[in-house]
Design an enzyme around this catalytic site. Structure first.
Site, PDB file in Angstrom:
ATOM      1  N   GLU A  45       0.848  -1.195   0.000  1.00  0.00           N
ATOM      2  CA  GLU A  45       0.000   0.000   0.000  1.00  0.00           C
ATOM      3  C   GLU A  45       0.890   1.254   0.000  1.00  0.00           C
ATOM      4  O   GLU A  45       0.619   2.226  -0.698  1.00  0.00           O
ATOM      5  CB  GLU A  45      -0.904  -0.047   1.247  1.00  0.00           C
ATOM      6  N   TYR A  46       1.946   1.198   0.780  1.00  0.00           N
ATOM      7  CA  TYR A  46       2.897   2.321   0.791  1.00  0.00           C
ATOM      8  C   TYR A  46       3.429   2.551  -0.630  1.00  0.00           C
ATOM      9  O   TYR A  46       3.451   3.672  -1.125  1.00  0.00           O
ATOM     10  CB  TYR A  46       4.054   2.031   1.755  1.00  0.00           C
ATOM     11  N   LEU A  61      33.525  11.294  24.233  1.00  0.00           N
ATOM     12  CA  LEU A  61      33.203  11.002  25.629  1.00  0.00           C
ATOM     13  C   LEU A  61      34.364  10.323  26.322  1.00  0.00           C
ATOM     14  O   LEU A  61      35.072   9.522  25.727  1.00  0.00           O
ATOM     15  CB  LEU A  61      32.000  10.054  25.697  1.00  0.00           C
ATOM     16  N   GLU A 121      21.409   5.980  29.013  1.00  0.00           N
ATOM     17  CA  GLU A 121      20.886   5.395  27.771  1.00  0.00           C
ATOM     18  C   GLU A 121      21.963   4.520  27.138  1.00  0.00           C
ATOM     19  O   GLU A 121      23.144   4.647  27.485  1.00  0.00           O
ATOM     20  CB  GLU A 121      20.490   6.514  26.797  1.00  0.00           C
ATOM     21  N   LYS A 148      24.764   3.226  24.615  1.00  0.00           N
ATOM     22  CA  LYS A 148      25.703   3.872  23.701  1.00  0.00           C
ATOM     23  C   LYS A 148      25.607   3.116  22.385  1.00  0.00           C
ATOM     24  O   LYS A 148      25.760   1.903  22.349  1.00  0.00           O
ATOM     25  CB  LYS A 148      27.117   3.773  24.260  1.00  0.00           C
ATOM     26  N   ASP A 162      26.825   1.961  18.772  1.00  0.00           N
ATOM     27  CA  ASP A 162      28.117   1.814  18.121  1.00  0.00           C
ATOM     28  C   ASP A 162      27.940   2.113  16.638  1.00  0.00           C
ATOM     29  O   ASP A 162      27.676   1.226  15.838  1.00  0.00           O
ATOM     30  CB  ASP A 162      28.617   0.387  18.332  1.00  0.00           C
ATOM     31  N   TYR A 219      20.781  12.370  20.072  1.00  0.00           N
ATOM     32  CA  TYR A 219      21.032  12.513  21.508  1.00  0.00           C
ATOM     33  C   TYR A 219      21.545  13.875  21.936  1.00  0.00           C
ATOM     34  O   TYR A 219      21.812  14.089  23.096  1.00  0.00           O
ATOM     35  CB  TYR A 219      22.004  11.444  21.989  1.00  0.00           C
ATOM     36  N   LYS A 269      24.633  11.067  31.474  1.00  0.00           N
ATOM     37  CA  LYS A 269      24.784  12.518  31.309  1.00  0.00           C
ATOM     38  C   LYS A 269      24.101  13.235  32.459  1.00  0.00           C
ATOM     39  O   LYS A 269      23.046  12.790  32.925  1.00  0.00           O
ATOM     40  CB  LYS A 269      24.105  12.979  30.008  1.00  0.00           C
ATOM     41  N   LYS A 290      31.826   1.461  29.516  1.00  0.00           N
ATOM     42  CA  LYS A 290      32.017   0.413  28.508  1.00  0.00           C
ATOM     43  C   LYS A 290      31.716  -0.964  29.088  1.00  0.00           C
ATOM     44  O   LYS A 290      32.259  -1.328  30.128  1.00  0.00           O
ATOM     45  CB  LYS A 290      33.466   0.435  27.993  1.00  0.00           C
ATOM     46  N   CYS A 292      50.776 -20.919  -1.043  1.00  0.00           N
ATOM     47  CA  CYS A 292      49.749 -19.899  -0.853  1.00  0.00           C
ATOM     48  C   CYS A 292      48.371 -20.540  -1.026  1.00  0.00           C
ATOM     49  O   CYS A 292      48.119 -21.179  -2.048  1.00  0.00           O
ATOM     50  CB  CYS A 292      49.943 -18.788  -1.876  1.00  0.00           C
ATOM     51  N   CYS A 319      46.789 -18.862  -4.454  1.00  0.00           N
ATOM     52  CA  CYS A 319      47.306 -19.083  -5.806  1.00  0.00           C
ATOM     53  C   CYS A 319      48.226 -20.294  -5.913  1.00  0.00           C
ATOM     54  O   CYS A 319      48.645 -20.656  -7.010  1.00  0.00           O
ATOM     55  CB  CYS A 319      48.015 -17.828  -6.312  1.00  0.00           C
ATOM     56  N   CYS A 351      53.075 -14.791   0.600  1.00  0.00           N
ATOM     57  CA  CYS A 351      53.042 -15.204  -0.790  1.00  0.00           C
ATOM     58  C   CYS A 351      53.596 -14.020  -1.572  1.00  0.00           C
ATOM     59  O   CYS A 351      53.156 -12.888  -1.376  1.00  0.00           O
ATOM     60  CB  CYS A 351      51.606 -15.476  -1.210  1.00  0.00           C
ATOM     61  N   CYS A 385      49.096 -13.360  -7.577  1.00  0.00           N
ATOM     62  CA  CYS A 385      48.156 -13.860  -6.587  1.00  0.00           C
ATOM     63  C   CYS A 385      46.922 -12.957  -6.572  1.00  0.00           C
ATOM     64  O   CYS A 385      47.028 -11.765  -6.301  1.00  0.00           O
ATOM     65  CB  CYS A 385      48.824 -13.875  -5.213  1.00  0.00           C
TER      66      CYS A 385
HETATM   67  S1  IVH Z   1      26.314  11.856  23.835  1.00  0.00           S
HETATM   68  C1  IVH Z   1      29.619  15.395  24.048  1.00  0.00           C
HETATM   69  N1  IVH Z   1      24.955   9.647  23.592  1.00  0.00           N
HETATM   70  O1  IVH Z   1      29.859   7.953  21.244  1.00  0.00           O
HETATM   71  C2  IVH Z   1      29.357  14.164  23.318  1.00  0.00           C
HETATM   72  N2  IVH Z   1      26.977   9.840  22.379  1.00  0.00           N
HETATM   73  O2  IVH Z   1      32.522   7.746  22.308  1.00  0.00           O
HETATM   74  C3  IVH Z   1      27.955  13.774  23.532  1.00  0.00           C
HETATM   75  N3  IVH Z   1      27.497   7.902  21.012  1.00  0.00           N
HETATM   76  O3  IVH Z   1      30.975  11.003  19.934  1.00  0.00           O
HETATM   77  C4  IVH Z   1      27.725  12.449  23.022  1.00  0.00           C
HETATM   78  N4  IVH Z   1      25.718   6.732  21.517  1.00  0.00           N
HETATM   79  O4  IVH Z   1      29.265   9.621  18.570  1.00  0.00           O
HETATM   80  C5  IVH Z   1      26.054  10.312  23.228  1.00  0.00           C
HETATM   81  N5  IVH Z   1      23.630   7.747  23.456  1.00  0.00           N
HETATM   82  C6  IVH Z   1      24.721   8.416  23.086  1.00  0.00           C
HETATM   83  C7  IVH Z   1      25.654   7.886  22.194  1.00  0.00           C
HETATM   84  C8  IVH Z   1      26.784   8.634  21.875  1.00  0.00           C
HETATM   85  C9  IVH Z   1      26.831   6.761  20.803  1.00  0.00           C
HETATM   86  C10 IVH Z   1      28.796   8.213  20.365  1.00  0.00           C
HETATM   87  C11 IVH Z   1      28.978   9.640  19.947  1.00  0.00           C
HETATM   88  C12 IVH Z   1      30.207  10.134  20.682  1.00  0.00           C
HETATM   89  C13 IVH Z   1      30.892   8.844  20.944  1.00  0.00           C
HETATM   90  C14 IVH Z   1      31.879   8.960  22.091  1.00  0.00           C
END
Ligand code: IVH
Length: 676
Positions: free
Chosen positions: A42-43, A89, A120, A122, A124, A233, A297, A321, A415, A418, A433, A438
């Site tokens: 439909e979209y 960060l 929240e 993080k 990647d 964010y 934060k 982390k 190798c 090759c 190699c 190769c």
């Molecule tokens: S706040 C002042 N919130 O992680 C910087 N960053 O390792 C404020 N990132 O440069 C960043 N998830 O690219 C914030 N929920 C989140 C994030 C986040 C991923 C990234 C961001 C930052 C990097 C630092």
């Protein structure tokens, strides 16, 4: 394009506006809320109807979904300065370090009471800045060095979770830079890598690289074909509106239909924040995206301001982390893979195992020494760890699981790609190699062959080699000289003029000195210096055919390593055939560097230097000067070293030179010897 909508029946204008509104609404439900209300078919029907009307009346609203696609590929990215620097960060690796962060804040604020935090996941991914002016997406850029990034607007527009226009029924700022993380979900990442594996393309190491590779693409249609998401964010420049806290700001973003971090929580005091971190860590595998930690934060913007920024990181936020994911599985097989430079590294085929939301079936084993050191055998049960990468590594063998049926994997003599004989030098970890043919290395070799200092073919850099190689137009060096203009004109990156320029550059490169030609061949251990020495000692390239290592070690400046690699190279029938083809295609090699023709001797002719410590001039400049004046720089002191050039704070080489009776000189004496 007619943007006024003049001469358009009123009913049509209304229909277009309605379709745009509806389609954007459905995108929002699908991509941001993850609650679609209509089927995809439909979209698609509504989208086609909109496209029809837009084409018929030549009228496209700025926020129309049809504007997300169809931008032509770029030549290169333009640079964009960020209104305010994009920071990174600070990291915490334990709960105690998170408590230290809280204690520091309280000290700075001179308070004892609990601080309010947001917590929240993080993401990647890749940090992006979106500039909105009067509610419209105006520009999108990557973080770059934090001050200046790349303009990726055309690519970012293709991400459907990003509004092209804000919800104007709400309050909107005159200008706002919204920051967020572009990421790829794990499912999509696995699908993409699966596709790439089937088509023989290199795999992305992790979802972050996949997202970054998809955004930093010159062709927006490639970005459009990858399913990307965004979590917003933060803000940079903000004019015409104010917010009092992170939570309030995120609430507003949500109302404006921006995607925001999943599961953001507001808590009072660091103990509660740590509780949320623990929850996130338990749940991390249930998120559809890769998360490597939690971001904490200070919620209040006034307090954030007071705490300020420390060079590149704010004092009001920290990233906790998570520890790397681990799992236990079995090694089904060990194989060798050939890298772009010919180095063969072992990897393990694993019994597939889920590690942190990703199915893992391979593990790198780094090198053959590591295999031995960790005593890893085929059939072993092992603990594997995955940090950010999808290719994990083996941490340890679970010895008690051994049955006695496990088998060692010998270092390969051929190798795996090759089949050529491989070489392993004494004392070296790497097995290589060295075949010119190769397939695993050919692209890299061609890039080197064409580069400055080698054949110097302007316009035949990495990108064009990749393109020509992927189209099957060049498979070996000699194919470069078989290209003609019409081949190039069929390719997306070439027009009449650029094609002519490249063909001209190729033709110009046909006359080359033996030194440059030898360097261009990319023979292991034959850099520019060794190439010059060889050209000084051999009148023609044919004089090197089937040369014996002894003949080369007989030359004062040449070592055993280069001798063996040169001899291997010039005894390989296939390599010699390539050289003959190059000649028959018009490559003519002169040798102005042949010794007997030279009258004047350079001041450092045949002198070998090793450098240690800090010198008054940059190290690379001194090295260049030595080579220009006929000398040679090695990295380690040996019997062949004539001088150790010692600067301030010399390293262990000084001791080595002393005990080896090598003459030690300082910069002033060096200049004298060099005739400066
Ligand atoms: S706040 C002042 N919130 O992680 C910087 N960053 O390792 C404020 N990132 O440069 C960043 N998830 O690219 C914030 N929920 C989140 C994030 C986040 C991923 C990234 C961001 C930052 C990097 C630092």
């Amino acid at each position: 394009m007619n943007m006024s909508g003049e001469n358009m029946p009123q009913g049509v204008l209304q229909e277009i506006e309605k379709l745009v509104r509806e389609l954007n609404d459905h995108s929002y439900r699908y991509y941001v809320l993850d609650e679609p209300v209509i089927p995809d078919a439909e979209y698609d029907r509504l989208y086609r109807r909109l496209k029809e009307l837009e084409e018929e009346y030549d009228y496209v609203l700025p926020e129309s979904p049809t504007r997300r696609v169809g931008e032509p590929p770029l030549e290169k990215f333009e640079k964009v300065k960020h209104g305010m620097p994009m920071l990174s960060l600070d990291n915490a690796f334990s709960h105690d370090e998170v408590r230290d962060f809280d204690a520091r804040i309280k000290r700075l604020l001179n308070t004892e009471g609990p601080v309010e935090y947001t917590v929240e996941p993080k993401y990647d991914g890749l940090a992006i800045e979106l500039v909105y002016r009067d509610g419209h997406l105006y520009k999108a850029s990557t973080r770059g060095d934090g001050y200046e990034g790349e303009d990726v607007t055309g690519n970012i527009r293709t991400i459907r979770a990003i509004p092209l226009k804000m919800e104007v029924s709400g309050r909107i700022p005159v200008e706002i830079d919204i920051r967020g993380e572009v990421y790829m979900e794990l499912d999509e990442f696995e699908k993409l890598n699966g596709q790439r594996e089937r088509s023989g393309e290199p795999l992305f190491a992790n979802p972050r690289n996949a997202a970054a590779g998809s955004v930093r693409q010159l062709d927006p249609s490639i970005t459009a074909s990858r399913k990307l998401y965004l979590a917003c964010y933060g803000a940079g420049t903000l004019r015409g509106m104010e917010f009092s806290s992170q939570a309030e700001f995120v609430q507003w973003l949500k109302a404006m239909r921006f995607p925001v971090p999943a599961a953001m929580r507001v808590v009072k005091g660091i103990d509660r924040a740590i509780d949320v971190i623990k929850e996130l860590e338990i749940n991390r595998n249930s998120f559809p995206f890769e998360t490597d930690g939690a971001v904490i934060k200070v919620n209040d913007f006034g307090i954030q301001q007071k705490l300020g920024v420390r060079t590149r990181e704010p004092r009001w936020a920290i990233a906790y982390k998570f520890p790397a994911h681990r799992a236990t599985t079995k090694i089904l097989d060990i194989q060798g893979s050939v890298g772009r430079t010919g180095v063969i590294t072992p990897f393990a085929i694993l019994e597939p195992v889920r590690i942190g939301g990703v199915t893992v079936s391979r593990s790198t084993l780094h090198n053959w020494n590591e295999l031995k050191r960790k005593d890893i055998k085929i059939g072993d049960t092992v603990v594997v760890e995955r940090a950010g990468d999808v290719i994990p590594h083996v941490v340890t063998v679970v010895e008690k699981e051994r049955t006695g049926l496990e088998r060692d994997f010998p270092i390969p003599g051929k190798c795996p790609v090759c089949g050529s004989k491989v070489i392993r030098e004494e004392g070296e970890v790497a097995v290589r190699c060295v075949s010119l043919h190769c397939p695993a290395q050919v692209q890299e070799k061609i890039i080197h062959f064409a580069s400055r200092g080698a054949m110097d073919i302007e316009g035949l850099g990495e990108k064009n080699v990749e393109l020509l190689y992927s189209r099957g137009l060049i498979k070996h060096f000699e194919d470069i000289y078989r290209l003609d203009k019409s081949d190039l004109l069929e390719l997306p990156r070439f027009a009449e003029k650029s094609a002519r320029n490249l063909i001209d550059a190729i033709n110009r490169s046909k006359r080359v000195s033996l030194t440059k030609f030898l360097f261009a061949l990319g023979i292991l251990h034959v850099g520019e210096y060794a190439a010059r020495v060889l050209a000084g000692n051999f009148r023609t390239i044919e004089d090197l055919y089937n040369v014996l290592p002894d003949r080369i070690t007989g030359i004062r400046q040449m070592g055993e390593k280069s001798a063996s690699s040169i001899s291997t190279f010039f005894s390989d029938e296939k390599n010699l055939r390539t050289l003959e083809s190059l000649k028959s295609l018009g490559v003519t090699i002169d040798n102005p560097d042949f010794e007997s023709g030279r009258k004047e001797r350079l001041p450092l002719e045949g002198t070998s230097f090793v450098i240690t410590g800090t010198l008054p001039e940059p190290r690379n400049e001194i090295e260049e000067m030595i080579e220009r004046l006929g000398g040679h720089v090695s990295s380690a002191v040996s019997k062949k070293t004539d001088y150790l050039l010692a600067g301030d704070e010399p390293g262990s080489k000084l001791e080595k030179a002393r005990s080896g009776g090598v003459k030690i000189i300082h910069y002033k004496e060096f200049l004298k010897i060099a005739g400066k």
